[in-house]
Scaffold this motif. Structure first.
Motif, PDB file in Angstrom:
ATOM      1  N   TRP A  23      22.657  21.574  17.705  1.00  0.00           N
ATOM      2  CA  TRP A  23      23.514  22.695  17.561  1.00  0.00           C
ATOM      3  C   TRP A  23      22.930  23.755  16.652  1.00  0.00           C
ATOM      4  O   TRP A  23      23.107  24.899  16.792  1.00  0.00           O
ATOM      5  N   LEU A  24      22.311  23.317  15.506  1.00  0.00           N
ATOM      6  CA  LEU A  24      21.513  24.382  14.620  1.00  0.00           C
ATOM      7  C   LEU A  24      20.175  24.846  15.071  1.00  0.00           C
ATOM      8  O   LEU A  24      19.863  26.131  14.508  1.00  0.00           O
ATOM      9  N   ARG A 169      26.248  27.848  23.860  1.00  0.00           N
ATOM     10  CA  ARG A 169      26.976  26.642  23.348  1.00  0.00           C
ATOM     11  C   ARG A 169      27.206  25.481  24.485  1.00  0.00           C
ATOM     12  O   ARG A 169      27.248  24.619  23.948  1.00  0.00           O
ATOM     13  N   GLY A 170      27.405  25.944  25.725  1.00  0.00           N
ATOM     14  CA  GLY A 170      27.510  25.093  26.759  1.00  0.00           C
ATOM     15  C   GLY A 170      26.164  24.492  26.957  1.00  0.00           C
ATOM     16  O   GLY A 170      26.515  22.830  26.927  1.00  0.00           O
ATOM     17  N   GLU A 171      25.086  24.671  26.837  1.00  0.00           N
ATOM     18  CA  GLU A 171      23.849  24.077  26.767  1.00  0.00           C
ATOM     19  C   GLU A 171      23.864  23.003  25.739  1.00  0.00           C
ATOM     20  O   GLU A 171      23.408  21.730  25.830  1.00  0.00           O
ATOM     21  N   ALA A 172      24.064  23.510  24.476  1.00  0.00           N
ATOM     22  CA  ALA A 172      24.078  22.615  23.407  1.00  0.00           C
ATOM     23  C   ALA A 172      25.142  21.424  23.381  1.00  0.00           C
ATOM     24  O   ALA A 172      24.855  20.233  23.096  1.00  0.00           O
ATOM     25  N   LEU A 173      26.444  21.773  23.927  1.00  0.00           N
ATOM     26  CA  LEU A 173      27.249  20.648  23.936  1.00  0.00           C
ATOM     27  C   LEU A 173      26.926  19.722  25.288  1.00  0.00           C
ATOM     28  O   LEU A 173      27.290  18.403  24.970  1.00  0.00           O
ATOM     29  N   ARG A 174      26.288  20.236  26.197  1.00  0.00           N
ATOM     30  CA  ARG A 174      25.874  19.030  27.157  1.00  0.00           C
ATOM     31  C   ARG A 174      24.762  18.272  26.707  1.00  0.00           C
ATOM     32  O   ARG A 174      24.934  17.059  26.948  1.00  0.00           O
ATOM     33  N   ARG A 175      23.973  18.802  25.830  1.00  0.00           N
ATOM     34  CA  ARG A 175      22.637  17.866  25.374  1.00  0.00           C
ATOM     35  C   ARG A 175      23.419  17.077  23.877  1.00  0.00           C
ATOM     36  O   ARG A 175      23.002  15.962  23.897  1.00  0.00           O
ATOM     37  N   ILE A 176      24.613  17.460  23.206  1.00  0.00           N
ATOM     38  CA  ILE A 176      25.025  16.536  22.482  1.00  0.00           C
ATOM     39  C   ILE A 176      25.759  15.432  23.220  1.00  0.00           C
ATOM     40  O   ILE A 176      25.731  14.209  22.599  1.00  0.00           O
TER      41      ILE A 176
END
Length: 344
Positions: A23-24, A169-176
């Protein structure tokens, strides 16, 4: 239960660290990548407008009127001023640019010809290392890729900025989400591994507990009798005489638990025997060196204390055949003696 708690804590820590990283750090990197792609996809005139607007609002630079230039023609260089100083702004529109020494030297020379203090090079591409070294010498400021996006982001059309942020944001949520599954799998594997290790340890302890009495009996049967065991045994009380019919009948009459105790009971027997032996005159202490060897630190004559020792030893069927190590008296030059109260 403790192993599962530790596995859960490990999974939460791994997921927290992965979330913070994606995220960061990775989200900002992805946003920069998507933002530069969006800038590169803009029409040249729109790109030049937001660049000049950003330089005006962020740096306080104004366009220098150029009556000879045709405003309808696309331009890559703009002369701007902040009052007394002039700056030559050069835009290299596109992500394919890999700018080196030649282009930077050219901009520096053009700035000097235009009477500018220096140049500002702007591109969605990348300025190579040799180009940056040349820029320092030519008084050229470089605003490429990662430096350009934060400068121009506030001046993008609202829908374009929203698309870029949503994509990052969508790419980060997918990786999370993937990291959460990985952390859960890791915690499950650690918990199952700890559980399996605990079960194997319990099985090994159970096998050792079952095998220990048999091993102790076998070791006692194989322990050699010393040369002076028979003469000494003759001096023991009748109740402790080795091999007598009375002793054999007493051994058979004892419960199986006492004749073949478990490890905990055998430890208790040994501790009791050590304390009782030490209470007799002429015996300083009794210390167990091994399961089958009792060391006696004595202060009296062997012939005097030996019947007392055997009287205590033969009270415990599981300990009757142990070897007795008789240490020399303090200050007396005597050898160490080994004896047995009872032999099989």
């Amino acid at each position: 239960m403790l192993s599962w708690i530790l596995a859960l804590l490990l999974a939460l820590i791994v997921w927290f660290l992965a979330t913070a990283y994606f995220w960061l750090i990775k989200r900002k990197q992805k946003e920069t990548q998507l933002g530069l792609n969006a800038l590169a996809g803009m029409h040249w005139r729109e790109f030049s407008l937001i660049v000049r607007r950003a330089m005006h609002e962020r740096r306080g630079l104004q366009d220098v009127p150029d009556e000879t230039a045709d405003s309808r023609e696309p331009r890559s260089d703009f002369l701007m001023h902040d009052g007394p100083q002039r700056w030559l702004l050069s835009c290299k529109h596109g992500r394919a640019y890999r700018i080196g020494t030649a282009a930077v030297n050219e901009l520096g020379a053009a700035a000097r010809l235009a009477g500018a203090r220096g140049g500002i090079l702007i591109t969605e591409g990348k300025v190579e290392r040799d180009g940056r070294i040349a820029a320092e010498k030519q008084s050229v400021e470089v605003l490429d890729g990662p430096l350009l996006w934060p400068l121009l982001k506030p001046y993008l059309p609202g829908d374009m900025e929203a698309r870029v942020e949503a994509g990052a944001r969508g790419e980060a949520l997918r990786r999370i989400s993937i990291a959460a599954l990985g952390a859960a799998t890791l915690g499950l594997m650690v918990g199952l591994g700890s559980l399996t290790a605990g079960l194997e340890k319990e099985w090994a302890e159970d096998e050792t507990t079952v095998a220990a009495p048999a091993a102790a009996t076998s070791a006692a049967a194989q322990a050699p009798a010393t040369a002076d065991a028979q003469p000494t045994a003759a001096a023991t009380p009748a109740s402790a005489a080795p091999g007598t019919a009375e002793n054999r009948a007493a051994d058979a009459a004892l419960p199986a638990m006492e004749a073949n105790p478990d490890n905990a009971t055998l430890d208790r027997y040994q501790q009791e025997l050590s304390r009782k032996v030490a209470t007799h005159p002429g015996v300083a202490s009794g210390i167990w060196l091994t399961r089958q060897t009792l060391a006696i630190n004595r202060t009296g004559e062997i012939d005097t204390i030996w019947p007392l020792i055997c009287e205590e030893v033969t009270r415990y069927p599981a300990l009757r055949t142990v070897r007795i190590q008789l240490n020399p008296r303090p200050g007396v030059d005597e050898p160490v003696r080994w004896r047995q109260c009872t032999t099989l």
